[in-house]
Scaffold this motif. Sequence first.
Motif, PDB file in Angstrom:
ATOM      1  N   GLY A 178       0.776  -1.366   0.094  1.00 19.27           N
ATOM      2  CA  GLY A 178       0.121   0.010  -0.059  1.00 19.27           C
ATOM      3  C   GLY A 178       0.750   1.254   0.228  1.00 19.27           C
ATOM      4  O   GLY A 178       1.586   1.247   0.765  1.00 19.27           O
ATOM      5  N   CYS A 179       0.750   1.956  -0.861  1.00 18.27           N
ATOM      6  CA  CYS A 179       1.310   3.457  -0.976  1.00 18.27           C
ATOM      7  C   CYS A 179       0.190   4.473  -0.910  1.00 18.27           C
ATOM      8  O   CYS A 179       0.647   5.642  -1.550  1.00 18.27           O
ATOM      9  CB  CYS A 179       1.986   3.593  -2.205  1.00 18.27           C
ATOM     10  N   GLY A 180      -0.932   4.388  -0.020  1.00 16.41           N
ATOM     11  CA  GLY A 180      -1.362   5.472   0.254  1.00 16.41           C
ATOM     12  C   GLY A 180      -0.888   6.180   1.536  1.00 16.41           C
ATOM     13  O   GLY A 180       0.449   5.817   1.742  1.00 16.41           O
ATOM     14  N   PRO A 181      -1.507   7.084   2.134  1.00 19.07           N
ATOM     15  CA  PRO A 181      -0.797   8.037   3.396  1.00 19.07           C
ATOM     16  C   PRO A 181      -0.167   7.337   4.229  1.00 19.07           C
ATOM     17  O   PRO A 181       1.248   7.452   4.595  1.00 19.07           O
ATOM     18  CB  PRO A 181      -1.781   8.877   3.541  1.00 19.07           C
ATOM     19  N   GLY A 224      15.511 -13.245  -2.124  1.00 18.31           N
ATOM     20  CA  GLY A 224      15.964 -14.837  -1.628  1.00 18.31           C
ATOM     21  C   GLY A 224      14.899 -15.255  -0.641  1.00 18.31           C
ATOM     22  O   GLY A 224      13.729 -15.596  -1.561  1.00 18.31           O
ATOM     23  N   GLU A 225      14.893 -15.758   0.297  1.00 15.00           N
ATOM     24  CA  GLU A 225      13.952 -16.432   1.128  1.00 15.00           C
ATOM     25  C   GLU A 225      12.775 -15.452   1.463  1.00 15.00           C
ATOM     26  O   GLU A 225      11.470 -16.221   1.666  1.00 15.00           O
ATOM     27  CB  GLU A 225      14.457 -16.637   2.340  1.00 15.00           C
ATOM     28  N   GLY A 226      12.834 -14.307   1.376  1.00 17.46           N
ATOM     29  CA  GLY A 226      11.776 -13.345   1.751  1.00 17.46           C
ATOM     30  C   GLY A 226      12.102 -12.205   2.412  1.00 17.46           C
ATOM     31  O   GLY A 226      13.128 -12.055   2.650  1.00 17.46           O
ATOM     32  N   ALA A 227      11.279 -11.424   2.716  1.00 18.52           N
ATOM     33  CA  ALA A 227      11.405  -9.944   3.401  1.00 18.52           C
ATOM     34  C   ALA A 227      11.624 -10.227   4.938  1.00 18.52           C
ATOM     35  O   ALA A 227      10.674 -11.357   5.454  1.00 18.52           O
ATOM     36  CB  ALA A 227      10.169  -9.029   3.175  1.00 18.52           C
ATOM     37  N   ASP A 228      12.472  -9.418   5.492  1.00 19.29           N
ATOM     38  CA  ASP A 228      12.366  -9.680   6.940  1.00 19.29           C
ATOM     39  C   ASP A 228      10.909  -9.336   7.556  1.00 19.29           C
ATOM     40  O   ASP A 228      10.623  -9.868   8.460  1.00 19.29           O
ATOM     41  CB  ASP A 228      13.549  -8.855   7.430  1.00 19.29           C
ATOM     42  N   VAL A 229      10.535  -8.104   7.269  1.00 17.25           N
ATOM     43  CA  VAL A 229       9.483  -7.365   7.616  1.00 17.25           C
ATOM     44  C   VAL A 229       8.250  -7.046   6.588  1.00 17.25           C
ATOM     45  O   VAL A 229       8.574  -6.589   5.541  1.00 17.25           O
ATOM     46  CB  VAL A 229       9.629  -6.198   8.446  1.00 17.25           C
ATOM     47  N   VAL A 230       6.977  -7.507   6.838  1.00 19.50           N
ATOM     48  CA  VAL A 230       6.123  -6.917   5.979  1.00 19.50           C
ATOM     49  C   VAL A 230       5.067  -6.134   6.864  1.00 19.50           C
ATOM     50  O   VAL A 230       4.407  -6.673   7.949  1.00 19.50           O
ATOM     51  CB  VAL A 230       5.310  -8.389   5.523  1.00 19.50           C
ATOM     52  N   LEU A 231       4.763  -5.255   6.338  1.00 18.62           N
ATOM     53  CA  LEU A 231       3.739  -3.972   6.712  1.00 18.62           C
ATOM     54  C   LEU A 231       2.480  -3.980   5.747  1.00 18.62           C
ATOM     55  O   LEU A 231       2.714  -3.495   4.785  1.00 18.62           O
ATOM     56  CB  LEU A 231       4.399  -2.639   6.955  1.00 18.62           C
ATOM     57  N   GLU A 232       1.543  -4.718   6.198  1.00 19.67           N
ATOM     58  CA  GLU A 232       0.353  -4.472   5.447  1.00 19.67           C
ATOM     59  C   GLU A 232      -0.655  -3.375   5.523  1.00 19.67           C
ATOM     60  O   GLU A 232      -0.999  -3.427   6.728  1.00 19.67           O
ATOM     61  CB  GLU A 232      -0.075  -5.890   5.561  1.00 19.67           C
ATOM     62  N   CYS A 233      -0.602  -2.636   4.778  1.00 18.93           N
ATOM     63  CA  CYS A 233      -1.242  -1.161   4.939  1.00 18.93           C
ATOM     64  C   CYS A 233      -2.530  -0.921   3.990  1.00 18.93           C
ATOM     65  O   CYS A 233      -3.110   0.157   3.832  1.00 18.93           O
ATOM     66  CB  CYS A 233      -0.329  -0.147   4.987  1.00 18.93           C
ATOM     67  N   THR A 234      -2.937  -2.119   3.469  1.00 16.34           N
ATOM     68  CA  THR A 234      -4.038  -1.902   2.628  1.00 16.34           C
ATOM     69  C   THR A 234      -5.581  -2.447   3.145  1.00 16.34           C
ATOM     70  O   THR A 234      -6.573  -1.876   2.866  1.00 16.34           O
ATOM     71  CB  THR A 234      -3.932  -2.671   1.020  1.00 16.34           C
TER      72      THR A 234
END
Length: 369
Positions: A182-185, A254-264
Amino acid sequence: MAALPASSTNPALVLHAINTLTIEDRPIPPLPSEKHVLLQISHTGICGSDIHYWQRGRIGPFTLSGPLILGHESSGTVQRCGTQVRTLQPGDRVAIEPGVPCRRCDHCRAGAYNLCAECVFAATPPCDGTLARYYVTDAAFCYRVPAHVDMEEAALVEPVAVAVQVCKTAGSVAGKSVCVFGCGPIGLLCQAVARAFGASRVVGVDVSRARLDFAREFAGSEVLAPPQPEKEGLEPVERSEIVAEMMKEELRLGEGADVVLECTGAEPCIQTGVFIAKKGGTFVQVGMGKENVMFPITAACIKALNIKGSIRYTTGVYPTAIDLVASGKVPVKRLVTDRFKFEEAEQAFELVKAAKEGVFKVVIEGVQN
């Protein structure tokens, strides 16, 4: 106490029922205690929660049950102080933390006052918000801003504080890869805060090319629109898993992202976020969409993900947000795309509801006459 405010009228934007907003004069609120202050509101940003109440009348357990003044992303100038207020005086310019907790329960005593069951939060039924000429709150939740921070920036300290809390909830992001859906505010601010907190990589994900371009400029993010699998007829969760694998390959995660922030709050983004996180990684749910979604719990368990929710703010978050704005590390003013006078408040709400691609943050100026 200081003298009465210069104006004896208090215009306020009041939500009476779903889709029914009016501007009406309200009594100037008295100080409930000698530890409170009366503020004249300078600027207010419109938040998604304001739109939810206006359009749906509720958020989770909080339901509109009577007339409600909206607004909680605000700045103001102190007009009156209770006799026990030692930190502020009339004329001080402040960013307003819109929730006042009980400060006695176990959550409050541990510093996690965002979980306080007795929190009085602006524009959350039945508590009135800040879209009025005057607003009363506890002085302890008003923060003076430096002289070079203008009042529009001071109002937007609130969404920056939300992003600070999100990154705090994720644990230390320093030296880690952070993927933000999400690239909203709020998504943009999470990217900027993660960058300021030392993340090694920040990736912004969105379906809008215009928003992705802005994220690259605003937060220095790597950006990516979710790829489309060639195979058709996939089940939703299966499709999300394939998309995540394609994203990891394209981003060389690689194996994936260390941190995922789901903002949608969108179900496909939630699912893809779980699949793109690395084993032992952290997934923070920020966005609120449907109240119930199909969640890939087996993948979350097998990966031993740290799954967390983030809400509001905790101890120290607001001062940190002010520092980030004041230092220019989070250039929040660049998010403001549209400005309205108080009398045009309903037009401002209509614009936010329309969710046009080029609209990021909409700000309403305080009452001027």
